[in-house]
Design a protein around this motif. Sequence first.
Motif, PDB file in Angstrom:
ATOM      1  N   ARG A  93      10.421   8.879  -1.271  1.00 39.67           N
ATOM      2  CA  ARG A  93       9.895   7.611  -1.751  1.00 39.67           C
ATOM      3  C   ARG A  93       8.520   7.840  -2.357  1.00 39.67           C
ATOM      4  N   PRO A  94       8.249   7.198  -3.513  1.00 42.33           N
ATOM      5  CA  PRO A  94       6.954   7.365  -4.133  1.00 42.33           C
ATOM      6  C   PRO A  94       5.838   6.706  -3.337  1.00 42.33           C
ATOM      7  N   PHE A  95       6.182   5.798  -2.397  1.00 47.13           N
ATOM      8  CA  PHE A  95       5.160   5.136  -1.600  1.00 47.13           C
ATOM      9  C   PHE A  95       5.560   5.207  -0.139  1.00 47.13           C
ATOM     10  N   SER A  96       4.612   5.503   0.720  1.00 50.65           N
ATOM     11  CA  SER A  96       4.825   5.470   2.150  1.00 50.65           C
ATOM     12  C   SER A  96       3.510   5.096   2.802  1.00 50.65           C
ATOM     13  N   TRP A  97       3.592   4.688   4.057  1.00 51.63           N
ATOM     14  CA  TRP A  97       2.375   4.271   4.750  1.00 51.63           C
ATOM     15  C   TRP A  97       1.419   5.431   4.940  1.00 51.63           C
ATOM     16  N   ARG A  98       1.953   6.650   5.131  1.00 47.58           N
ATOM     17  CA  ARG A  98       1.059   7.794   5.299  1.00 47.58           C
ATOM     18  C   ARG A  98       0.328   8.115   4.006  1.00 47.58           C
ATOM     19  N   SER A  99       1.033   8.056   2.890  1.00 43.07           N
ATOM     20  CA  SER A  99       0.364   8.319   1.617  1.00 43.07           C
ATOM     21  C   SER A  99      -0.631   7.215   1.290  1.00 43.07           C
ATOM     22  N   ALA A 100      -0.281   5.965   1.639  1.00 43.13           N
ATOM     23  CA  ALA A 100      -1.224   4.870   1.421  1.00 43.13           C
ATOM     24  C   ALA A 100      -2.480   5.050   2.257  1.00 43.13           C
ATOM     25  N   ALA A 101      -2.296   5.508   3.498  1.00 45.89           N
ATOM     26  CA  ALA A 101      -3.466   5.765   4.348  1.00 45.89           C
ATOM     27  C   ALA A 101      -4.339   6.866   3.758  1.00 45.89           C
ATOM     28  N   GLY A 102      -3.717   7.899   3.193  1.00 41.71           N
ATOM     29  CA  GLY A 102      -4.486   8.957   2.559  1.00 41.71           C
ATOM     30  C   GLY A 102      -5.270   8.458   1.365  1.00 41.71           C
ATOM     31  N   ARG A 103      -4.658   7.585   0.554  1.00 46.74           N
ATOM     32  CA  ARG A 103      -5.361   7.043  -0.600  1.00 46.74           C
ATOM     33  C   ARG A 103      -6.537   6.177  -0.177  1.00 46.74           C
TER      34      ARG A 103
ATOM     35  N   THR B  81      -8.207   6.191   2.696  1.00 46.65           N
ATOM     36  CA  THR B  81      -9.253   6.991   3.341  1.00 46.65           C
ATOM     37  C   THR B  81     -10.062   7.767   2.313  1.00 46.65           C
ATOM     38  N   ALA B  82      -9.375   8.428   1.379  1.00 47.09           N
ATOM     39  CA  ALA B  82     -10.078   9.212   0.370  1.00 47.09           C
ATOM     40  C   ALA B  82     -10.904   8.319  -0.544  1.00 47.09           C
TER      41      ALA B  82
ATOM     42  N   GLY C 247      -1.604  14.491   1.636  1.00 44.19           N
ATOM     43  CA  GLY C 247      -2.142  15.269   0.539  1.00 44.19           C
ATOM     44  C   GLY C 247      -1.972  14.576  -0.801  1.00 44.19           C
ATOM     45  N   ALA C 248      -0.856  13.850  -0.984  1.00 46.66           N
ATOM     46  CA  ALA C 248      -0.631  13.154  -2.248  1.00 46.66           C
ATOM     47  C   ALA C 248      -1.693  12.090  -2.484  1.00 46.66           C
ATOM     48  N   GLY C 249      -1.986  11.298  -1.457  1.00 49.77           N
ATOM     49  CA  GLY C 249      -3.014  10.272  -1.606  1.00 49.77           C
ATOM     50  C   GLY C 249      -4.376  10.860  -1.874  1.00 49.77           C
ATOM     51  N   LEU C 250      -4.722  11.924  -1.171  1.00 49.78           N
ATOM     52  CA  LEU C 250      -6.022  12.568  -1.372  1.00 49.78           C
ATOM     53  C   LEU C 250      -6.121  13.164  -2.771  1.00 49.78           C
TER      54      LEU C 250
END
Length: 594
Positions: free
Chosen positions: A11-21, A23-24, A424-427
């Motif tokens: 999925r292009p979006f997930s809660w973990r990737s959103a959290a990374g974005r 936070t960064a 890592g994707a969000g960061l």
Amino acid sequence: MSLGHSRAADRPFSWRSAAGRITAGAALLTAVAFLPWLSGTDPALTVLRARSADQDPTPAQLTAVREQLGLDEGPFAHLAQWLGGLVRGNAGASWVSGEPVLPQVTTALAVSVTLMLGALAVTAVVAALVCARTLYFGSRRQLRQKRVGVGAAVLAALPKFLLASVLATVCGVWLGWYPSQGWEGPQSMVLPALALGVPSGAMIGGLLDQSLPAAFHEPWARTWRAHGLAPGRIARTALRRALSGVLPQLLPTVVALVGGAVAVEKIFNIPGLGRLSLDAAIAQDLPPLQTATLALILLGVGAGLLIQAARRALLGPALRDGALPVLHPPALPRSRSLPWAMGFCALALLTLVVAGLLRDPLHVDTAARLLPPSAAHPLGTDSLGRDLLARLGHGALRTVGIALAVTAVSALVGLVIGAATQLGAGLTEVVSTLPAVLAGLLTTAVTGPSVLGAACAVCLVAWTPYAAQTAALLEQERASGHMLASLSFGAGPAYLLRHHLLPAVLPAMVRNALLRLPTTVLVLASLGFLGLGEQPPTPEWGRLLSENQPYAELAPWTVLGPATALVLLSVLAISGTATGRGPRRRRTAEAAPA
């Protein structure tokens, strides 16, 4: 590092990737908020000088500015106040001009996005031209040897600010084809879009050109050719297959075209977002700097989501079903011209360096200013009468050594962060929005202007292309049938890492790093040109380009030497990517493309 296949990665979006974005992004905005207090100078003094150019303000004037701006409250109070205003649609007022910030940033963003779209169109055209030969011959099973992409290497090594100066002078002033200054309409976009898009397109096209042979040697391609399918259909499918791995490299390219085009915007006098950010950072004008940084973050996150969605559309259900074939470079024989190209470039570069080392790079002769090449000065002299060959030779080890160290550190950091897929994707998306110039200002505030500070600044942002590439390649490898077969037979993490993941990532990353080596030299040069990196009179290739750029029209030989050295380095690097033989392909049963 997650070694197995993860449904969250589909999925292009997930809660973990959103959290990374989130936070960064919060960390980046906080770092920007601390810039006036990290710089070691009184923010009131910097703002007052930006307002009136008064070099010796009185204590009463400084006190009045502090009270007016509330500087004694500290950075957290200002950050909270600015965020609270954003909720109400108010980004505050400029500390220098007193004008509302939001209209300024909105206008600059519109200009930069328009310029970015034009530059992306040029990037796509140049990339298509670079890989057209491989597409044609690969689809007809006539790809018999590795070749050296000399044209792509030369174009990728062109300094954007130097190309912008040449285009503005030749096409804008001499020929009068397009405007050389200002932003008045579509015609004003042509020359800056070419200056930004040609090197970027050569970079993307070079990466794609090196990925296509692997796609043409997959089982589905051999099956389709055996059944007599049209070469055009095979070429389109191979392009779709190879493009999925190169597409993440567009993320830092997109952001660089918006926030990192400061030099090009200055040369063409374009009121873009990069120029606005730099001017605000130098003046420590916090409200427009924070708002511009937030705009870049949102742009980077949006571009990252679109690129992820595009990759999944290109690869289809193979990422989810584990039906992706292996994509490893084939063991093609080397081109006969490859050793000759490498030998010529190495010999020419070595000759320039050795000849320069025998001369004094710091000797100033004001009577010999801007002399053309001669027997006494084979590359001519600069504006101070210094021998350019001497400065080129003495700057070689320092330039290449620092660039190699920065590239190695950036690649290693990108490998580690890219392996942490979601966080890592969000960061990666957020940090890729940070222009190297702004990173240089942040690090210089702590370390002071130095080559170490410039190297750290580049490392802060240069890992993002490698992280994006690592994440994309690992995602494809986890979805491949042979890795799922290894998991079903009980393969452990060490086996998967050694036999699947690292072989899938490292060769492509090394090629990417070699292609980006001249770009790293130029980024370090831009920081030195702005006073954030290598300080004069130390010779360094990028600084030679930057300090002689104003004389490119009057004395073109002043930039010809360092530009030639960069081109030779780039050709040598891209030749190195074609010397090794690809790993032996695993035999797989797939007969259809993704």
